[in-house]
Design a protein around this motif. Structure first.
Motif, PDB file in Angstrom:
ATOM      1  N   ALA A 117       0.904  -1.484  -0.317  1.00 48.82           N
ATOM      2  CA  ALA A 117      -0.371   0.373  -0.014  1.00 48.82           C
ATOM      3  C   ALA A 117       0.495   1.483   0.177  1.00 48.82           C
ATOM      4  CB  ALA A 117      -1.693  -0.127   1.776  1.00 48.82           C
ATOM      5  N   MET A 118       2.154   0.927   0.642  1.00 49.48           N
ATOM      6  CA  MET A 118       2.550   2.083   0.358  1.00 49.48           C
ATOM      7  C   MET A 118       3.561   2.296  -1.400  1.00 49.48           C
ATOM      8  SD  MET A 118       2.694   3.647   4.069  1.00 49.48           S
ATOM      9  CE  MET A 118       1.132   2.254   3.753  1.00 49.48           C
ATOM     10  N   ALA A 119       3.797   2.160  -1.049  1.00 45.79           N
ATOM     11  CA  ALA A 119       3.723   2.011  -2.977  1.00 45.79           C
ATOM     12  C   ALA A 119       2.480   3.192  -3.325  1.00 45.79           C
ATOM     13  CB  ALA A 119       4.129   1.078  -3.521  1.00 45.79           C
ATOM     14  N   GLY A 120       1.496   2.226  -3.512  1.00 42.77           N
ATOM     15  CA  GLY A 120       0.579   2.852  -3.932  1.00 42.77           C
ATOM     16  C   GLY A 120      -0.357   1.582  -4.280  1.00 42.77           C
ATOM     17  N   ALA A 180       5.622 -12.834   1.333  1.00 44.43           N
ATOM     18  CA  ALA A 180       5.791 -11.393  -0.215  1.00 44.43           C
ATOM     19  C   ALA A 180       4.670 -11.399  -0.360  1.00 44.43           C
ATOM     20  CB  ALA A 180       6.354 -12.346  -1.347  1.00 44.43           C
ATOM     21  N   GLY A 181       4.440 -10.338  -1.292  1.00 41.00           N
ATOM     22  CA  GLY A 181       3.002  -9.776  -1.756  1.00 41.00           C
ATOM     23  C   GLY A 181       3.039  -9.773  -3.137  1.00 41.00           C
ATOM     24  N   ILE A 182       2.346  -9.292  -4.011  1.00 39.08           N
ATOM     25  CA  ILE A 182       2.510  -8.313  -4.926  1.00 39.08           C
ATOM     26  C   ILE A 182       1.090  -7.301  -5.632  1.00 39.08           C
ATOM     27  CG2 ILE A 182       1.851  -8.744  -7.308  1.00 39.08           C
ATOM     28  CD1 ILE A 182       3.530 -11.040  -7.400  1.00 39.08           C
ATOM     29  N   GLY A 183       0.882  -6.457  -5.782  1.00 38.48           N
ATOM     30  CA  GLY A 183       0.007  -5.149  -5.777  1.00 38.48           C
ATOM     31  C   GLY A 183      -0.001  -4.416  -7.047  1.00 38.48           C
ATOM     32  N   LEU A 184      -1.698  -4.102  -7.810  1.00 38.14           N
ATOM     33  CA  LEU A 184      -1.107  -3.395  -9.036  1.00 38.14           C
ATOM     34  C   LEU A 184      -1.425  -1.630  -8.284  1.00 38.14           C
ATOM     35  CD1 LEU A 184      -2.091  -3.565 -12.140  1.00 38.14           C
ATOM     36  CD2 LEU A 184      -4.241  -3.870 -11.246  1.00 38.14           C
ATOM     37  N   VAL A 239      -5.054   4.161   2.677  1.00 39.70           N
ATOM     38  CA  VAL A 239      -4.596   4.569   1.238  1.00 39.70           C
ATOM     39  C   VAL A 239      -5.415   4.447   0.033  1.00 39.70           C
ATOM     40  CG1 VAL A 239      -2.441   4.112  -0.216  1.00 39.70           C
ATOM     41  CG2 VAL A 239      -2.679   3.457   2.027  1.00 39.70           C
ATOM     42  N   GLN A 240      -6.575   3.842   0.271  1.00 39.76           N
ATOM     43  CA  GLN A 240      -6.826   4.017  -1.315  1.00 39.76           C
ATOM     44  C   GLN A 240      -7.825   4.651  -1.116  1.00 39.76           C
ATOM     45  OE1 GLN A 240      -8.473   0.077  -2.493  1.00 39.76           O
ATOM     46  NE2 GLN A 240      -6.424  -0.676  -1.179  1.00 39.76           N
ATOM     47  N   ALA A 241      -7.847   5.432   0.185  1.00 38.19           N
ATOM     48  CA  ALA A 241      -9.112   7.107   0.417  1.00 38.19           C
ATOM     49  C   ALA A 241      -8.512   8.213  -0.041  1.00 38.19           C
ATOM     50  CB  ALA A 241      -9.106   6.671   2.263  1.00 38.19           C
ATOM     51  N   LEU A 242      -6.966   7.699   0.062  1.00 38.21           N
ATOM     52  CA  LEU A 242      -5.835   8.970   0.278  1.00 38.21           C
ATOM     53  C   LEU A 242      -5.913   9.435  -1.463  1.00 38.21           C
ATOM     54  CD1 LEU A 242      -3.044   8.525   3.198  1.00 38.21           C
ATOM     55  CD2 LEU A 242      -5.161  10.662   2.599  1.00 38.21           C
ATOM     56  N   TRP A 243      -6.183   8.434  -2.266  1.00 35.55           N
ATOM     57  CA  TRP A 243      -5.767   8.260  -3.916  1.00 35.55           C
ATOM     58  C   TRP A 243      -6.586   9.409  -4.384  1.00 35.55           C
ATOM     59  CZ3 TRP A 243      -6.408   2.478  -5.899  1.00 35.55           C
ATOM     60  CH2 TRP A 243      -6.035   1.966  -5.615  1.00 35.55           C
ATOM     61  N   GLU A 244      -7.398   9.805  -3.455  1.00 37.65           N
ATOM     62  CA  GLU A 244      -8.281  11.037  -3.677  1.00 37.65           C
ATOM     63  C   GLU A 244      -7.729  12.118  -4.142  1.00 37.65           C
ATOM     64  OE1 GLU A 244     -10.780  14.527  -1.567  1.00 37.65           O
ATOM     65  OE2 GLU A 244     -12.088  12.683  -1.555  1.00 37.65           O
ATOM     66  N   LEU A 245      -6.760  12.317  -3.468  1.00 39.81           N
ATOM     67  CA  LEU A 245      -5.917  13.373  -3.587  1.00 39.81           C
ATOM     68  C   LEU A 245      -4.458  13.486  -4.840  1.00 39.81           C
ATOM     69  CD1 LEU A 245      -3.494  13.533   0.605  1.00 39.81           C
ATOM     70  CD2 LEU A 245      -5.452  14.507  -0.406  1.00 39.81           C
ATOM     71  N   GLY A 246      -4.844  12.438  -5.889  1.00 37.67           N
ATOM     72  CA  GLY A 246      -4.279  12.558  -7.072  1.00 37.67           C
ATOM     73  C   GLY A 246      -2.802  12.601  -6.735  1.00 37.67           C
ATOM     74  N   PRO A 247      -1.812  13.929  -7.664  1.00 35.75           N
ATOM     75  CA  PRO A 247      -0.282  13.678  -7.691  1.00 35.75           C
ATOM     76  C   PRO A 247      -0.113  14.730  -6.491  1.00 35.75           C
ATOM     77  CG  PRO A 247      -2.005  15.305  -9.119  1.00 35.75           C
ATOM     78  CD  PRO A 247      -2.937  14.463  -8.855  1.00 35.75           C
TER      79      PRO A 247
END
Length: 371
Positions: A117-120, A180-184, A239-247
């Motif tokens: 999540a820390m990598a977005g 180990a984990g993988i995310g998109l 973190v996904q809620a913070l995606w609202e902030l965009g760049p």
């Protein structure tokens, strides 16, 4: 009485190079950073200035690129079709295996999910490898595995592969877990220490030190009044809620070994910026503050497992704080500091007494075996 030169009374420099591995090499502080930068990263060619190709073994040709940039919680791989994956791995050796607010199984799942999540990234799949000590009660293992599955369901990920090994009695302290984990990573999300800029506001998602104090209270048999359970929790939804902030969402880091102090120092060094923190704004609960005072610990260095620090553009800082305040994974979030072009690579703490001091990387092992 024989007179001595002033230099004869000077303190020697602390030892920074060892011939053998020390506990502090795993503590998230200065020695761990030296071990990574001096041994592992050069040996594996990690951290090079340009992207390095990755290949599928079945086809033997490059299928993507590991994107360059400062060290982060996950590696980011760009596939040939333009999609980006985050990939991380972690090991868990906590003692005791069960503690207030969690256990080694929940810790393993949430710790790996949080690094993605820390990598977005939106976490998708995990692997789990178990090192079992001969004599471990099967019921204990059953409890840990069940807890891992519950944690995976809570974090909306799947454990899809793994491995099991057994070692002689006395060789593994019961149970070690490696995940180990993988995310998109969505196309519009770009989260990295490289994006931090002077003027960025620093936010924290909650109060500090719960995990480390919960562990030490059980391990040492301390009956500390009002001690809160570990903050062990998944942060991907937050973190996904913070995606609202965009760049305007520039960088994230979860606070684990070494606590807030280690995390912000690593970012200051990797991003080549200075960081100013306001000690009076940093949330620490009364039970944790009291326990730290009793044990001689600094809560800024105590481990957490459900807290993050966010670096956000000034114009979006208030909205980011509102998002944190309205999310159940955050507890007493706060605005705690700012990024500056001054004193690059250093963290300065404005104390509650009105002075200031440097907040350095931890030099030793504050609390061993906490994750």
């Amino acid at each position: 009485m024989e007179e001595k030169a002033v230099g004869a009374f000077s303190c020697p420099l602390p030892i920074s190079e060892y011939e053998r591995v020390q506990l502090a090499h795993g503590g998230g502080g200065r020695l761990m950073r030296q071990l990574l930068e001096g041994l592992f990263l050069p040996a594996f060619g990690i951290g090079r200035a340009k992207a390095s190709p990755v290949s599928a073994l079945s086809r033997g040709k490059p299928d993507g690129l590991v994107l360059p940039g400062p060290a982060h919680d996950s590696a980011v791989v760009q596939l040939a079709d333009g999609q980006r994956l985050a990939f991380t791995t972690d090991s868990f050796v906590v003692s005791p295996l069960f503690f207030p607010g969690g256990d080694i199984g929940r810790l393993a799942v949430f710790g790996t999910v949080n690094d993605l999540a820390m990598a977005g990234a939106k976490p998708l799949w995990l692997s789990a490898s178990f090192i079992l000590e001969e004599g471990l009660p099967i019921q204990t293992l059953r409890q840990v595995v069940a807890s891992m599955q519950e944690a995976a369901q809570q974090a909306n990920v799947q454990i899809i592969t793994g491995d099991t090994k057994v070692v002689d009695h006395g060789k593994a302290d019961g149970l070690f877990i490696t995940t180990a984990g993988i995310g998109l990573i969505p196309p519009e999300i770009e989260i990295s220490p490289a994006r931090i800029q002077p003027g960025d506001v620093i936010l924290i998602s909650g109060d500090l030190g719960r995990h480390g104090i919960a562990i030490v209270s059980v391990r040492e048999g301390l009956e500390l009044e009002g001690v809160l359970p570990s903050d062990c929790a998944p942060l991907a939804d937050l973190v996904q809620a913070l995606w609202e902030l965009g760049p305007d969402l520039h960088c994230l880091r979860d606070l684990t070994r070494g606590g807030l102090a280690a995390a912000v120092n690593e970012i200051a060094l990797d991003a080549h910026v200075g960081i100013d923190l306001d000690e009076s704004a940093i949330p620490v609960s009364e039970p944790v503050a009291g326990a730290c005072e009793l044990l001689g610990l600094d809560p800024l260095y105590v481990a957490n497992e459900g807290r993050l620090v966010a670096f956000v553009a000034e114009e979006s800082a208030q909205r980011a704080l509102e998002i944190l305040q309205g999310h159940p994974a955050a507890s007493h979030p706060a605005r705690i500091g700012r990024v500056t072009a001054e004193h690059p690579g250093l963290v300065q703490l404005c104390t509650s007494f009105g002075g200031s001091r440097l907040l350095d990387l931890p030099a030793g092992q504050l609390l061993p075996r906490i994750c």
